[in-house]
Write a protein that holds these residues in place. Structure first.
Motif, PDB file in Angstrom:
ATOM      1  N   LEU A   1       0.816  -1.217   0.000  1.00  0.00           N
ATOM      2  CA  LEU A   1       0.000   0.000   0.000  1.00  0.00           C
ATOM      3  C   LEU A   1       0.848   1.265   0.000  1.00  0.00           C
ATOM      4  O   LEU A   1       0.303   2.371   0.078  1.00  0.00           O
ATOM      5  CB  LEU A   1      -0.922   0.012   1.221  1.00  0.00           C
ATOM      6  N   PHE A   2       2.172   1.112  -0.098  1.00  0.00           N
ATOM      7  CA  PHE A   2       3.074   2.269  -0.047  1.00  0.00           C
ATOM      8  C   PHE A   2       3.761   2.514  -1.388  1.00  0.00           C
ATOM      9  O   PHE A   2       4.836   3.105  -1.426  1.00  0.00           O
ATOM     10  CB  PHE A   2       4.113   2.071   1.059  1.00  0.00           C
TER      11      PHE A   2
ATOM     12  N   VAL B   1      26.153  -4.627  -9.081  1.00  0.00           N
ATOM     13  CA  VAL B   1      26.094  -3.166  -9.142  1.00  0.00           C
ATOM     14  C   VAL B   1      24.695  -2.691  -8.748  1.00  0.00           C
ATOM     15  O   VAL B   1      23.710  -2.991  -9.428  1.00  0.00           O
ATOM     16  CB  VAL B   1      26.441  -2.650 -10.551  1.00  0.00           C
ATOM     17  N   GLN B   2      24.614  -1.956  -7.649  1.00  0.00           N
ATOM     18  CA  GLN B   2      23.352  -1.366  -7.192  1.00  0.00           C
ATOM     19  C   GLN B   2      23.484   0.149  -7.275  1.00  0.00           C
ATOM     20  O   GLN B   2      24.254   0.753  -6.528  1.00  0.00           O
ATOM     21  CB  GLN B   2      23.042  -1.802  -5.758  1.00  0.00           C
ATOM     22  N   PRO B   3      22.740   0.814  -8.176  1.00  0.00           N
ATOM     23  CA  PRO B   3      22.926   2.256  -8.363  1.00  0.00           C
ATOM     24  C   PRO B   3      22.336   3.111  -7.252  1.00  0.00           C
ATOM     25  O   PRO B   3      22.748   4.264  -7.078  1.00  0.00           O
ATOM     26  CB  PRO B   3      22.215   2.529  -9.693  1.00  0.00           C
ATOM     27  N   GLY B   4      21.334   2.600  -6.495  1.00  0.00           N
ATOM     28  CA  GLY B   4      20.722   3.412  -5.439  1.00  0.00           C
ATOM     29  C   GLY B   4      19.965   4.598  -5.994  1.00  0.00           C
ATOM     30  O   GLY B   4      19.988   5.685  -5.392  1.00  0.00           O
ATOM     31  N   THR B   5      19.264   4.416  -7.108  1.00  0.00           N
ATOM     32  CA  THR B   5      18.519   5.494  -7.759  1.00  0.00           C
ATOM     33  C   THR B   5      17.079   5.525  -7.254  1.00  0.00           C
ATOM     34  O   THR B   5      16.430   4.472  -7.186  1.00  0.00           O
ATOM     35  CB  THR B   5      18.509   5.290  -9.286  1.00  0.00           C
ATOM     36  N   PRO B   6      16.526   6.693  -6.879  1.00  0.00           N
ATOM     37  CA  PRO B   6      15.130   6.771  -6.437  1.00  0.00           C
ATOM     38  C   PRO B   6      14.190   6.281  -7.527  1.00  0.00           C
ATOM     39  O   PRO B   6      14.449   6.488  -8.725  1.00  0.00           O
ATOM     40  CB  PRO B   6      14.926   8.267  -6.161  1.00  0.00           C
ATOM     41  N   PRO B   7      13.086   5.635  -7.158  1.00  0.00           N
ATOM     42  CA  PRO B   7      12.185   5.062  -8.168  1.00  0.00           C
ATOM     43  C   PRO B   7      11.573   6.096  -9.098  1.00  0.00           C
ATOM     44  O   PRO B   7      11.318   5.805 -10.271  1.00  0.00           O
ATOM     45  CB  PRO B   7      11.119   4.361  -7.324  1.00  0.00           C
TER      46      PRO B   7
ATOM     47  N   GLY C   1       9.315   2.047  -1.409  1.00  0.00           N
ATOM     48  CA  GLY C   1      10.078   2.774  -0.417  1.00  0.00           C
ATOM     49  C   GLY C   1      10.747   1.855   0.591  1.00  0.00           C
ATOM     50  O   GLY C   1      10.836   0.638   0.395  1.00  0.00           O
ATOM     51  N   PRO C   2      11.213   2.421   1.700  1.00  0.00           N
ATOM     52  CA  PRO C   2      11.949   1.632   2.711  1.00  0.00           C
ATOM     53  C   PRO C   2      11.008   0.842   3.619  1.00  0.00           C
ATOM     54  O   PRO C   2      11.114   0.879   4.845  1.00  0.00           O
ATOM     55  CB  PRO C   2      12.723   2.701   3.482  1.00  0.00           C
ATOM     56  N   THR C   3      10.078   0.112   3.012  1.00  0.00           N
ATOM     57  CA  THR C   3       9.185  -0.765   3.765  1.00  0.00           C
ATOM     58  C   THR C   3       9.834  -2.142   3.882  1.00  0.00           C
ATOM     59  O   THR C   3      10.986  -2.348   3.482  1.00  0.00           O
ATOM     60  CB  THR C   3       7.833  -0.884   3.053  1.00  0.00           C
TER      61      THR C   3
ATOM     62  N   GLY D   1      17.851  -1.754  -3.399  1.00  0.00           N
ATOM     63  CA  GLY D   1      18.060  -2.640  -2.263  1.00  0.00           C
ATOM     64  C   GLY D   1      16.927  -3.661  -2.183  1.00  0.00           C
ATOM     65  O   GLY D   1      15.834  -3.384  -2.641  1.00  0.00           O
ATOM     66  N   THR D   2      17.182  -4.856  -1.649  1.00  0.00           N
ATOM     67  CA  THR D   2      18.454  -5.294  -1.135  1.00  0.00           C
ATOM     68  C   THR D   2      19.150  -6.181  -2.171  1.00  0.00           C
ATOM     69  O   THR D   2      18.570  -7.183  -2.597  1.00  0.00           O
ATOM     70  CB  THR D   2      18.265  -6.107   0.162  1.00  0.00           C
TER      71      THR D   2
END
Length: 543
Positions: A80-81, A235-241, A428-430, A458-459
């Protein structure tokens, strides 16, 4: 003396709520990443106990639905997030629908017990659940996220038997513990005269708990190391969705390439494979731009002397205004033509509306979860190969399909290791991204293959064939980590014969339904005061 029937319309008597809430909370908190898998072993006991107080099939259906809704809310509330409001609303409907599905085996089981007996009703309940899990794992509607066996995804001392019985077998095992605990509870009542039943229930629990532990101990003492491995860069880019949702932004390739170049330049030993996450390559409007990007990536792999596995959105016909796409994985390797795998299992409604090929008007129900709502499914499970290794690709939630991963360990498309490309950042960080990783652990166990999971935000992780993590890159970290993927060979019992763990319960369930059709409902004898037990439909006498 006057005889009256129990009021079947009283669906919400207060005395039922402790059982409903109890089972719902126990089941919900048994799913990872909550560290309480043992709760699943007794999660159904309160609802089973409640069943013996109910004489209405309709009521058990309603109460099972509410129980399931509570469990879904606890375990899967993270859906739901989503960053898109439309997807959030659709997900809410999905939770309600999942709870409804979970209530159906209770209704069917109650119907069976009224025409046969308590024992057959319990067999119908378990076989009905496993039948439901099979149908949640096949076809365009497939969404096997909430399989009961997934509650044991991080219960490592007990879940190693998954290479024999898979996740369906773990579901059966969980149900076996619940029924045995329920029987033991009944046998311990003061009115119960049978010590034999108590001893049998205790022996069954000890067997159900001890057998997986013994198998795990045997595996630990008999696990020779692999003689060959592939050195990979995750390789994890850490890009916001919200940034990643821009399908035409080619800067993501520059970012991923820069992270890879930096890690390769500081690598003491050479790497064989670089892995980028799902949908890493942008969408171009012209075929020439796309071919130019592919040539650039091919040239990069030859300059670095390394293979590249990356996700991509691939338009089937760019000239079509409502273009369909493949959600694909590409393998580029020096001196070889690119290889492509197209995602087979698409998320219902988020990536593809079921039956849309037959009824085009259904396209209006699509909910774009990542900028595209019109994906086309691939047609074959295909391993990707170089001269040095063979990998089994899975894209996003394909890693919750046990039979999909098993195809990479059955001999015909045997892979040295598995790779899951995903983007779990939309929520998000759920707990969502952690839950996906935990469910994916079972694919490593079922196939006895190491598994690399590479995500956008992540992760990102490396899993051993035991399902345990040896590396985890946290939420929104931007990095590239070198890992070693040992090559695995051979197959597992589940990979060869796992379909029987689903087919047999379906056959049992259908046989029970057929037998029930031939039987009349069991009725109580009026004029007798009887003890209300599970399976009885009795009048109540009062003065």
């Amino acid at each position: 003396m006057q005889t009256r029937q129990v009021d079947e319309r009283a669906l919400w008597r207060p005395r039922g709520w402790p059982y409903i809430v109890g089972s719902g909370l126990l089941l919900g908190f048994s799913f990872p990443p909550y560290p309480l898998p043992v709760l699943a072993w007794v999660a159904f006991v309160p609802l089973l106990w409640r069943w013996q107080e109910i004489s209405s099939t309709r009521r058990i259906g309603v109460e099972a639905f509410v129980t399931s809704l509570i469990a879904c809310g606890v375990a899967f509330h993270w859906v739901l997030f989503h960053v898109e409001v439309a997807t959030t609303l659709a997900s809410l409907g999905g939770l309600v629908l999942m709870a409804f599905f979970w209530s159906l085996p209770w209704v069917a089981a109650d119907w069976v017990r009224r025409r046969t007996s308590l024992g057959w009703g319990l067999v119908g309940l378990v076989s009905g659940y496993l039948t439901l899990e099979l149908f949640l794992s096949i076809g365009e509607w497939a969404l096997p996220w909430a399989l009961i066996g997934h509650t044991q995804a991080a219960a490592f001392p007990f879940n190693q038997v998954a290479d024999l019985i898979g996740t369906p077998g773990l579901s059966l095992w969980v149900w076996g513990l619940n029924l045995t605990a329920f029987g033991l509870l009944h046998a311990w009542l003061p009115a119960s005269p049978s010590r034999t039943i108590r001893a049998g229930a205790i022996a069954s629990i000890l067997l159900l708990v001890g057998a997986p532990l013994a198998y795990n101990a045997w595996l630990t003492s008999d696990s020779p190391p692999s003689s060959k491995s592939t050195e990979a860069l995750l390789v994890q880019p850490g890009t916001p969705p919200t940034d990643w949702a821009d399908l035409h932004d080619d800067r993501r390739v520059d970012r991923l390439m820069a992270l890879s170049d930096s890690a390769l330049a500081h690598d003491d030993a050479s790497s064989d494979l670089v892995i980028w996450p799902e949908t890493a390559l942008p969408v171009f409007s012209s075929p020439e731009e796309r071919r130019s990007l592919y040539r650039r990536l091919q040239s990069w792999t030859e300059r670095q002397d390394v293979a590249l596995l990356t996700g991509a959105n691939v338009p089937i016909d760019p000239r079509n205004e409502e273009a369909l796409f493949f959600n694909s994985a590409f393998l580029f390797a020096p001196g070889a033509a690119p290889q492509q795998y197209d995602k087979i299992h698409l998320v219902p409604f988020a990536e593809r509306v079921p039956l849309v090929d037959r009824f085009s008007a259904l396209r209006a129900l699509s909910v774009p979860a990542g900028g595209i709502a019109s994906y086309q499914p691939g047609h074959e499970v295909r391993a990707l190969k170089t001269t040095d290794f063979t990998l089994g690709p899975q894209i996003c939630f394909e890693s919750v399909f046990g039979r999909h991963a098993a195809r990479y360990a059955d001999g015909s498309s045997s892979a040295d290791f598995l790779v899951t490309l995903s983007h779990d950042g939309w929520w998000g960080p759920t707990i969502g991204h952690r839950q996906h990783l935990d469910f994916t652990r079972l694919r490593a166990i079922e196939t006895r293959r190491p598994l690399a999971m590479v995500t956008v935000s992540g992760t990102t992780a490396l899993l051993e064939p035991s399902g345990r993590s040896t590396l985890e890159i946290g939420w929104m970290e931007s990095t590239a980590q070198r890992v070693s993927l040992p090559h695995a060979s051979g197959t597992t019992f589940y990979a060869r014969h796992g379909e029987w763990m689903s087919i047999i319960p379906v056959a049992v369930f259908i046989a029970l339904l057929g037998f029930g059709v031939l039987r009349s409902p069991r009725r109580s004898q009026p004029g007798h005061r009887q003890q209300r037990r599970l399976g009885d439909t009795l009048p109540i006498r009062e003065s």
